[in-house]
Design a protein around this motif. Sequence first.
Motif, PDB file in Angstrom:
ATOM      1  N   MET A 102      37.649  12.666  15.941  1.00  8.34           N
ATOM      2  CA  MET A 102      38.511  12.826  17.116  1.00  8.34           C
ATOM      3  C   MET A 102      39.776  11.996  16.970  1.00  8.34           C
ATOM      4  O   MET A 102      40.881  12.453  17.284  1.00  8.34           O
ATOM      5  N   LYS A 103      39.632  10.788  16.475  1.00 12.47           N
ATOM      6  CA  LYS A 103      40.807   9.948  16.288  1.00 12.47           C
ATOM      7  C   LYS A 103      41.739  10.556  15.242  1.00 12.47           C
ATOM      8  O   LYS A 103      42.967  10.494  15.375  1.00 12.47           O
ATOM      9  N   ASN A 104      41.146  11.131  14.221  1.00  9.62           N
ATOM     10  CA  ASN A 104      41.969  11.782  13.202  1.00  9.62           C
ATOM     11  C   ASN A 104      42.775  12.936  13.784  1.00  9.62           C
ATOM     12  O   ASN A 104      43.804  13.320  13.233  1.00  9.62           O
ATOM     13  N   LEU A 105      42.279  13.500  14.855  1.00 10.49           N
ATOM     14  CA  LEU A 105      43.010  14.588  15.510  1.00 10.49           C
ATOM     15  C   LEU A 105      43.969  14.049  16.570  1.00 10.49           C
ATOM     16  O   LEU A 105      44.694  14.829  17.207  1.00 10.49           O
ATOM     17  N   GLY A 106      43.967  12.748  16.749  1.00 11.05           N
ATOM     18  CA  GLY A 106      44.851  12.160  17.740  1.00 11.05           C
ATOM     19  C   GLY A 106      44.358  12.375  19.159  1.00 11.05           C
ATOM     20  O   GLY A 106      45.143  12.506  20.101  1.00 11.05           O
ATOM     21  N   ILE A 107      43.053  12.409  19.311  1.00  8.26           N
ATOM     22  CA  ILE A 107      42.463  12.624  20.640  1.00  8.26           C
ATOM     23  C   ILE A 107      41.889  11.302  21.147  1.00  8.26           C
ATOM     24  O   ILE A 107      41.131  10.649  20.439  1.00  8.26           O
ATOM     25  N   ASP A 108      42.247  10.926  22.353  1.00  7.34           N
ATOM     26  CA  ASP A 108      41.834   9.608  22.846  1.00  7.34           C
ATOM     27  C   ASP A 108      40.442   9.643  23.470  1.00  7.34           C
ATOM     28  O   ASP A 108      39.793  10.688  23.532  1.00  7.34           O
ATOM     29  N   ARG A 109      40.027   8.507  23.909  1.00  6.89           N
ATOM     30  CA  ARG A 109      38.657   8.341  24.388  1.00  6.89           C
ATOM     31  C   ARG A 109      38.348   9.236  25.583  1.00  6.89           C
ATOM     32  O   ARG A 109      37.344   9.945  25.605  1.00  6.89           O
ATOM     33  N   SER A 110      39.216   9.184  26.566  1.00  5.69           N
ATOM     34  CA  SER A 110      38.879   9.907  27.803  1.00  5.69           C
ATOM     35  C   SER A 110      38.883  11.409  27.554  1.00  5.69           C
ATOM     36  O   SER A 110      38.047  12.140  28.091  1.00  5.69           O
ATOM     37  N   THR A 111      39.808  11.860  26.720  1.00 10.35           N
ATOM     38  CA  THR A 111      39.816  13.292  26.387  1.00 10.35           C
ATOM     39  C   THR A 111      38.531  13.673  25.649  1.00 10.35           C
ATOM     40  O   THR A 111      37.952  14.742  25.866  1.00 10.35           O
ATOM     41  N   THR A 112      38.093  12.792  24.779  1.00  7.83           N
ATOM     42  CA  THR A 112      36.847  13.032  24.050  1.00  7.83           C
ATOM     43  C   THR A 112      35.675  13.154  25.018  1.00  7.83           C
ATOM     44  O   THR A 112      34.844  14.066  24.891  1.00  7.83           O
ATOM     45  N   GLU A 113      35.651  12.255  25.991  1.00  7.15           N
ATOM     46  CA  GLU A 113      34.568  12.313  26.973  1.00  7.15           C
ATOM     47  C   GLU A 113      34.620  13.612  27.778  1.00  7.15           C
ATOM     48  O   GLU A 113      33.586  14.181  28.115  1.00  7.15           O
ATOM     49  N   SER A 114      35.827  14.066  28.048  1.00 11.60           N
ATOM     50  CA  SER A 114      35.962  15.338  28.759  1.00 11.60           C
ATOM     51  C   SER A 114      35.381  16.479  27.943  1.00 11.60           C
ATOM     52  O   SER A 114      34.623  17.313  28.441  1.00 11.60           O
ATOM     53  N   PHE A 115      35.730  16.498  26.663  1.00  8.45           N
ATOM     54  CA  PHE A 115      35.175  17.532  25.779  1.00  8.45           C
ATOM     55  C   PHE A 115      33.656  17.518  25.831  1.00  8.45           C
ATOM     56  O   PHE A 115      33.003  18.553  25.900  1.00  8.45           O
ATOM     57  N   LEU A 116      33.119  16.322  25.791  1.00 10.85           N
ATOM     58  CA  LEU A 116      31.672  16.177  25.746  1.00 10.85           C
ATOM     59  C   LEU A 116      31.024  16.707  27.030  1.00 10.85           C
ATOM     60  O   LEU A 116      29.934  17.281  26.999  1.00 10.85           O
ATOM     61  N   LYS A 117      31.735  16.508  28.131  1.00 11.49           N
ATOM     62  CA  LYS A 117      31.168  16.956  29.415  1.00 11.49           C
ATOM     63  C   LYS A 117      31.136  18.469  29.516  1.00 11.49           C
ATOM     64  O   LYS A 117      30.348  19.037  30.266  1.00 11.49           O
ATOM     65  N   GLU A 118      32.015  19.123  28.752  1.00  6.33           N
ATOM     66  CA  GLU A 118      32.058  20.587  28.815  1.00  6.33           C
ATOM     67  C   GLU A 118      30.894  21.244  28.091  1.00  6.33           C
ATOM     68  O   GLU A 118      30.669  22.438  28.222  1.00  6.33           O
ATOM     69  N   VAL A 119      30.202  20.460  27.282  1.00  6.78           N
ATOM     70  CA  VAL A 119      29.115  21.033  26.488  1.00  6.78           C
ATOM     71  C   VAL A 119      27.852  21.148  27.322  1.00  6.78           C
ATOM     72  O   VAL A 119      27.420  20.177  27.949  1.00  6.78           O
ATOM     73  N   THR A 120      27.270  22.331  27.330  1.00 11.29           N
ATOM     74  CA  THR A 120      25.972  22.484  27.979  1.00 11.29           C
ATOM     75  C   THR A 120      24.906  22.002  27.017  1.00 11.29           C
ATOM     76  O   THR A 120      24.903  22.340  25.843  1.00 11.29           O
ATOM     77  N   TRP A 121      24.018  21.225  27.510  1.00  7.33           N
ATOM     78  CA  TRP A 121      23.114  20.427  26.679  1.00  7.33           C
ATOM     79  C   TRP A 121      21.668  20.862  26.912  1.00  7.33           C
ATOM     80  O   TRP A 121      20.954  20.244  27.688  1.00  7.33           O
ATOM     81  N   HIS A 122      21.265  21.917  26.234  1.00 11.80           N
ATOM     82  CA  HIS A 122      19.841  22.303  26.333  1.00 11.80           C
ATOM     83  C   HIS A 122      19.033  21.361  25.478  1.00 11.80           C
ATOM     84  O   HIS A 122      19.255  21.270  24.278  1.00 11.80           O
ATOM     85  N   GLU A 123      18.090  20.689  26.106  1.00 12.69           N
ATOM     86  CA  GLU A 123      17.289  19.712  25.342  1.00 12.69           C
ATOM     87  C   GLU A 123      16.323  20.439  24.436  1.00 12.69           C
ATOM     88  O   GLU A 123      15.513  21.187  24.823  1.00 12.69           O
TER      89      GLU A 123
END
Lengths: 129, 129
Positions: free
Chosen positions: B108-129
């Motif tokens: 993510m850092k290599n793409l120039g994406i910061d922490r909060s944006t990364t967390e946003s991406f993560l929240k968009e993922v549906t997480w079937h256990e």
Amino acid sequence: MDSIQVGDFKFRLDLSKPLYEQVLQHIRQAIARGDVQLGTKLPSVRDLAQQLKLNPNTVMRAYQELDRDHLTETRRGQGTFITSNSETVEQVKKALAREAVIAFVSSMKNLGIDRSTTESFLKEVTWHE
Amino acid sequence: MDSIQVGDFKFRLDLSKPLYEQVLQHIRQAIARGDVQLGTKLPSVRDLAQQLKLNPNTVMRAYQELDRDHLTETRRGQGTFITSNSETVEQVKKALAREAVIAFVSSMKNLGIDRSTTESFLKEVTWHE
DNA sequence: TTAAGTGTCATATTTGATATAATACACTTA
DNA sequence: TAAGTGTATTATATCAAATATGACACTTAA
């Protein structure tokens, strides 16, 4: 510091992955990060090959993949230029980010680690921008 | 469903990575997830090789790496057994998780994406256990 | 027109990791 | 003793990656 500066680009190559893939990634990331100005010319295939001590074919393979993603445009006889379309860059950037997220989540799930624990892990990381 | 069940383990092999590495990962993840009971015996090298249609040497290579991480212990003439030390398992699990986190953040850092944006991406993922 | 610089293509060869094949050896257990 | 373990050795095969070399078509500036 075993990285090599060529024009606006910095390269650090190792043996962990195919060289053409590393060249591709370095340039792609530089574009995604906005480290290079849109519309500018990449080093010529022969130049970059010589400076990185690679075969021109290896560099060409990287450039062709950039073209395929429309991150660059090649003008015959002139060179390979970074796209001027910022929207394309944004799309590719998002696509790469998505890939990274998917791969990460998959890894964590494979280890049997749930969402909240994953978020905890992430919070423990110090994030120097 | 092109996965093969061998004992307590399920394998799905493809051509994306070295076979010995895939075998290693499948078993390692099964242990980390707690899908297999500690102290139990792995399939014999020859057995697993036959069922996965691999060469015994290929399976052995995977087993030896498990031994190196102390996830398994080999008893000469008896077989290869999963460690009974749950702490070792927990350590390896954490180490693998850390690796994944580090790699992800790096991407993510290599793409120039910061922490909060990364967390946003993560929240968009549906997480079937 | 020419020469130098561009990307591109084609063919052959080399290299290194991966995987297989085939045996053999040492140990444990029933 | 025989069958089942892991282990080691040597040789061979395979395949992607990378290199080497030369050629072609186009653009640009001298």
